[in-house]
Write a protein that holds these residues in place. Structure first.
Motif, short mmCIF file in Angstrom:
data_model
loop_
_atom_site.label_atom_id
_atom_site.label_comp_id
_atom_site.label_asym_id
_atom_site.label_seq_id
_atom_site.Cartn_x
_atom_site.Cartn_y
_atom_site.Cartn_z
N LYS A 87 42.88 51.11 -0.90
CA LYS A 87 43.09 50.40 -2.23
C LYS A 87 41.88 48.86 -1.98
N ALA A 88 40.93 48.35 -2.58
CA ALA A 88 40.43 46.95 -2.43
C ALA A 88 41.22 45.74 -3.20
N ILE A 89 42.25 45.06 -2.62
CA ILE A 89 43.29 44.59 -3.28
C ILE A 89 42.00 43.06 -3.77
N ILE A 90 41.66 42.65 -3.22
CA ILE A 90 40.12 41.25 -3.92
C ILE A 90 38.94 42.43 -4.07
N PRO A 91 38.78 42.38 -4.96
CA PRO A 91 37.17 42.89 -5.59
C PRO A 91 35.86 42.03 -4.78
N ALA A 92 34.91 42.23 -3.68
CA ALA A 92 34.12 41.90 -3.45
C ALA A 92 33.50 40.24 -4.92
N THR A 93 33.71 39.34 -4.25
CA THR A 93 33.44 38.31 -5.04
C THR A 93 32.64 36.79 -4.02
N THR A 94 32.22 35.93 -4.36
CA THR A 94 31.76 34.70 -3.57
C THR A 94 33.37 33.64 -4.01
N ASN A 95 33.23 33.77 -5.74
CA ASN A 95 34.77 32.91 -5.53
C ASN A 95 36.27 33.20 -4.88
N ILE A 96 37.12 32.01 -4.96
CA ILE A 96 37.87 32.28 -4.36
C ILE A 96 39.01 33.21 -5.23
N ASN A 97 40.00 33.40 -4.69
CA ASN A 97 40.58 34.99 -5.40
C ASN A 97 42.05 34.55 -4.15
N ILE A 98 42.75 35.50 -5.45
CA ILE A 98 44.73 35.21 -4.56
C ILE A 98 44.90 36.98 -5.46
N SER A 99 45.69 37.51 -3.96
CA SER A 99 46.07 38.69 -4.40
C SER A 99 47.57 38.90 -5.33
N MET A 137 44.86 35.25 0.61
CA MET A 137 43.86 33.87 -0.38
C MET A 137 42.99 33.70 0.06
N LYS A 138 41.69 34.06 -0.80
CA LYS A 138 40.29 34.46 -0.07
C LYS A 138 39.07 32.42 -0.71
N THR A 139 39.25 32.53 0.16
CA THR A 139 38.38 31.05 0.05
C THR A 139 36.89 31.94 -0.60
N ALA A 140 36.27 30.08 -1.14
CA ALA A 140 34.99 30.88 -1.77
C ALA A 140 33.92 31.22 -0.47
N THR A 141 33.06 32.22 -0.89
CA THR A 141 31.86 32.67 -0.04
C THR A 141 30.60 32.92 -0.14
N ALA A 142 29.70 32.65 0.96
CA ALA A 142 28.48 32.28 0.38
C ALA A 142 28.15 33.60 -0.34
N ALA A 143 28.47 35.15 0.23
CA ALA A 143 27.61 36.10 0.10
C ALA A 143 28.75 37.07 -0.82
N PRO A 144 29.61 37.85 -1.15
CA PRO A 144 30.44 38.47 -2.29
C PRO A 144 31.56 38.84 -0.99
N VAL A 145 32.42 38.80 -0.58
CA VAL A 145 33.49 39.29 0.22
C VAL A 145 34.86 40.23 -0.26
N GLY A 146 35.44 41.14 -0.26
CA GLY A 146 36.33 41.27 -0.69
C GLY A 146 37.40 41.84 0.41
N LEU A 147 38.00 43.11 0.07
CA LEU A 147 39.57 43.40 0.99
C LEU A 147 40.74 44.11 0.90
N THR A 148 39.89 45.30 1.85
CA THR A 148 40.44 46.71 1.44
C THR A 148 41.79 46.43 2.37
N MET A 149 43.13 47.45 1.50
CA MET A 149 44.48 47.49 2.35
C MET A 149 44.09 49.65 2.85
N SER A 150 44.52 49.54 3.87
CA SER A 150 44.41 51.33 3.73
C SER A 150 46.18 51.32 4.15
N HIS A 151 46.50 52.21 4.11
CA HIS A 151 47.52 53.29 4.69
C HIS A 151 47.99 54.16 4.87
N ARG A 152 48.93 54.76 5.64
CA ARG A 152 49.37 56.11 5.88
C ARG A 152 51.24 56.68 5.93
#
Length: 111
Positions: free
Chosen positions: A15-27, A96-111
């Motif tokens: 699951k993408a918990i932070i979609p790829a973006t250059t903006n600050i984001n909090i999951s 909590m994601k900082t602002a980034t130069a390129a789009p950055v996202g965060l994915t969670m995986s589990h079993r």
């Protein structure tokens, strides 16, 4: 429906918990359960860019978020450290994601 990437069928949940973006984001808050192994993987981070973890402190008279610390250091993803594994814990976390130069996202995986 199974996920297949380059003819490899993947198992478990992703699951993408932070979609790829250059903006600050909090999951949203994520419950980490002690019998589940979690892997968090970010897109490539640049120098000074990071995704930090907060943990919810239920022990306070007014429960709130605080920095997730381990062995005296803040738990985070950063340049060249873009994967984090959590297991054997029962906690409530958020990223909590900082602002980034390129789009950055965060994915969670589990079993």
């Amino acid at each position: 429906m199974p996920v297949v990437v380059e003819n490899v069928q993947l198992h478990g949940t992703r699951k993408a918990i932070i979609p790829a973006t250059t903006n600050i984001n909090i999951s949203a808050a994520i419950e980490i359960r002690d019998l589940v192994n979690y892997t968090f993987t970010s897109s490539t981070l640049g120098v000074g860019e990071e995704i930090v973890l907060d943990i919810y402190d239920f022990s306070l008279s007014e429960p709130t978020w605080q920095p997730y610390m381990l062995n005296g250091s803040r738990v985070k993803l950063a340049k060249d450290y873009e994967q984090l594994q959590l297991s054997a814990s029962s906690v409530l976390v958020r990223f909590m994601k900082t602002a980034t130069a390129a789009p950055v996202g965060l994915t969670m995986s589990h079993r």
